[in-house]
Each structure stands twice: as structure tokens, then as C-alpha cells.
Design a protein around this motif. Structure first.
Motif, PDB file in Angstrom:
ATOM      1  N   PHE A  32       0.856  -1.185   0.000  1.00 44.32           N
ATOM      2  CA  PHE A  32       0.000   0.000   0.000  1.00 44.32           C
ATOM      3  C   PHE A  32       0.891   1.234   0.000  1.00 44.32           C
ATOM      4  N   LEU A  33       0.674   2.110  -0.974  1.00 50.24           N
ATOM      5  CA  LEU A  33       1.420   3.370  -1.058  1.00 50.24           C
ATOM      6  C   LEU A  33       0.425   4.517  -1.140  1.00 50.24           C
ATOM      7  N   MET A  34       0.830   5.663  -0.632  1.00 48.72           N
ATOM      8  CA  MET A  34      -0.087   6.804  -0.644  1.00 48.72           C
ATOM      9  C   MET A  34       0.708   8.088  -0.858  1.00 48.72           C
ATOM     10  N   VAL A  35       0.352   8.824  -1.928  1.00 51.60           N
ATOM     11  CA  VAL A  35       0.929  10.156  -2.107  1.00 51.60           C
ATOM     12  C   VAL A  35       0.207  11.063  -1.108  1.00 51.60           C
ATOM     13  N   LYS A  36       0.980  11.715  -0.242  1.00 50.42           N
ATOM     14  CA  LYS A  36       0.390  12.528   0.830  1.00 50.42           C
ATOM     15  C   LYS A  36      -0.090  13.878   0.276  1.00 50.42           C
ATOM     16  N   PRO A  37      -0.838  14.636   1.102  1.00 50.55           N
ATOM     17  CA  PRO A  37      -1.401  15.900   0.593  1.00 50.55           C
ATOM     18  C   PRO A  37      -0.365  16.837  -0.029  1.00 50.55           C
ATOM     19  N   ASP A  38       0.859  16.862   0.492  1.00 51.62           N
ATOM     20  CA  ASP A  38       1.881  17.757  -0.099  1.00 51.62           C
ATOM     21  C   ASP A  38       2.235  17.288  -1.509  1.00 51.62           C
TER      22      ASP A  38
ATOM     23  N   HIS B 145       3.760   7.793   1.644  1.00 51.20           N
ATOM     24  CA  HIS B 145       3.753   6.759   2.688  1.00 51.20           C
ATOM     25  C   HIS B 145       3.810   5.397   2.018  1.00 51.20           C
ATOM     26  N   GLY B 146       4.504   4.461   2.635  1.00 49.22           N
ATOM     27  CA  GLY B 146       4.502   3.087   2.137  1.00 49.22           C
ATOM     28  C   GLY B 146       4.487   2.097   3.281  1.00 49.22           C
ATOM     29  N   SER B 147       3.743   1.019   3.115  1.00 49.24           N
ATOM     30  CA  SER B 147       3.703  -0.021   4.154  1.00 49.24           C
ATOM     31  C   SER B 147       5.104  -0.560   4.400  1.00 49.24           C
ATOM     32  N   ASP B 148       5.376  -0.946   5.664  1.00 50.18           N
ATOM     33  CA  ASP B 148       6.736  -1.382   5.987  1.00 50.18           C
ATOM     34  C   ASP B 148       6.865  -2.884   6.228  1.00 50.18           C
ATOM     35  N   SER B 149       5.762  -3.627   6.141  1.00 46.89           N
ATOM     36  CA  SER B 149       5.829  -5.083   6.356  1.00 46.89           C
ATOM     37  C   SER B 149       4.604  -5.727   5.725  1.00 46.89           C
ATOM     38  N   LEU B 150       4.642  -7.058   5.656  1.00 43.06           N
ATOM     39  CA  LEU B 150       3.497  -7.799   5.127  1.00 43.06           C
ATOM     40  C   LEU B 150       2.246  -7.525   5.965  1.00 43.06           C
ATOM     41  N   GLU B 151       2.428  -7.476   7.283  1.00 40.69           N
ATOM     42  CA  GLU B 151       1.288  -7.264   8.180  1.00 40.69           C
ATOM     43  C   GLU B 151       0.689  -5.878   7.972  1.00 40.69           C
ATOM     44  N   SER B 152       1.548  -4.840   7.927  1.00 44.67           N
ATOM     45  CA  SER B 152       0.998  -3.487   7.767  1.00 44.67           C
ATOM     46  C   SER B 152       0.383  -3.327   6.383  1.00 44.67           C
ATOM     47  N   THR B 153       0.953  -3.996   5.376  1.00 43.23           N
ATOM     48  CA  THR B 153       0.372  -3.945   4.032  1.00 43.23           C
ATOM     49  C   THR B 153      -1.068  -4.456   4.049  1.00 43.23           C
ATOM     50  N   LYS B 154      -1.260  -5.631   4.667  1.00 35.99           N
ATOM     51  CA  LYS B 154      -2.605  -6.216   4.708  1.00 35.99           C
ATOM     52  C   LYS B 154      -3.565  -5.288   5.433  1.00 35.99           C
TER      53      LYS B 154
END
Ligand code: CMP
Length: 143
Positions: A5-11, A115-124
Motif C-alpha cells: 500500500f502506497l499513498m501520495v500525501k497531501p503535499d 507513505h509506504g507499508s513497511d511489512s506484510l502485516e501493515s500492508t494487509k
């Protein structure tokens, strides 16, 4: 296939960096599985950044991430979690190497573009917070 999961932040959205970031990930060879432009609610921000609750920067972080639209994405590919984090660079853009997204486009930790997930768990966890199953698109990237 691994997902992140990746997210371009408001900036990043405000500065017109969505295309640049998508382009980098596409050129690397990753496959876009889902994407949407959205404004994050206070509740979603609290859930997404739950692990940072109680830290001195938490309130600023929630205020910032809810301050304007974000571009939320799911990407697929071999080792995409770790590789996307390499492509993002260190959390503090001043420590992020040139050639990375934060190294090329960021200046301060509070506004670090992506922002980007840092592990398999946080990705899920993060994919399920932002997307439902029907929004995850399956297709053959190479035709
Ligand atoms: P992100 O990868 O989205 O995950 C947590 C975010 O907290 C981080 O990027 C930073 O944007 C933000 N943040 C703000 N201040 C700090 C700090 N002092 N240390 C770590 N993260 C911080």
C-alpha cells in the motif's frame, strides 16, 4: 504476488507529484492494482496511524494527512514492499538519498510526500483500511 500500500500525501498531490511517482513505479516494473484520490477522514487517519498514537508528532500527523486529498494505491510485484520503500527513501527527506522520491522531492519529515507499508502485516492492514476487495483489479500487465 506480493502487494504493498502506497499513498501520495497531501503535499505530493498539491505539488503535482502523483504522475511522477506513478511513473517511477511503472518504469520499475510494478503493476498498479488499485488507486483512488480521496480525502482521509479523521477516523481513518487515527486507524491508519494507530501505532503512532501518543507520540509527540501524532496530532500534527493526523492534521496533515487529513488536510487535503491523498492518492491511495496498491502495487504488486516481486519484493514490492521493500523495493518501494527503497524507492521512497528515508522518512526524513534530508537523510533520503538523491534518486529516491523523498530525496528528490522532500525537505521535512512532517511533509515527506509519500507513505509506504513497511511489512506484510501493515500492508494487509492498510490495504483493507483503504480498499475493498472489489476495488483490487486483476489483469495481465504484459498483455
Ligand atoms: P509515514 O511513513 O507516513 O509514517 C509515519 C509518519 O509520521 C512519517 O511518515 C512522517 O511523515 C511522520 N512523522 C512526523 N514526525 C515524525 C518523527 N519525528 N519521526 C517519525 N515520523 C514522523
Amino acid at each position: 504476488m506480493e502487494r504493498t500500500f502506497l499513498m501520495v500525501k497531501p503535499d505530493g498531490v498539491q505539488r503535482g507529484l502523483v504522475g511522477e511517482i506513478v511513473h517511477r513505479l511503472e518504469r520499475k516494473g510494478f503493476k498498479l492494482a488499485a488507486a483512488k484520490l480521496m480525502v482521509i477522514s479523521n477516523e481513518l487517519a487515527n486507524d491508519h496511524y494507530g501505532e503512532h498514537k501518543g507520540k509527540p508528532f501524532f496530532e500534527n500527523l493526523v492534521d496533515f494527512i487529513t488536510s487535503g486529498p491523498v492518492f491511495a494505491m496498491v502495487w504488486e510485484g516481486d519484493n514490492v514492499i521493500a523495493t518501494a520503500r527503497q524507492m521512497m527513501g528515508k522518512t526524513n527527506p534530508q537523510e533520503a538519498l538523491p534518486g529516491t522520491i523523498r530525496g528528490d522531492f522532500g525537505l521535512i519529515t512532517g511533509k515527506n510526500v509519500i507513505h509506504g507499508s513497511d511489512s506484510l502485516e501493515s500492508t494487509k492492514r492498510e490495504i483493507s483500511l483503504f480498499f475493498n476487495e472489489a476495488e483490487l483489479v486483476s489483469y495481465d500487465k504484459d498483455g
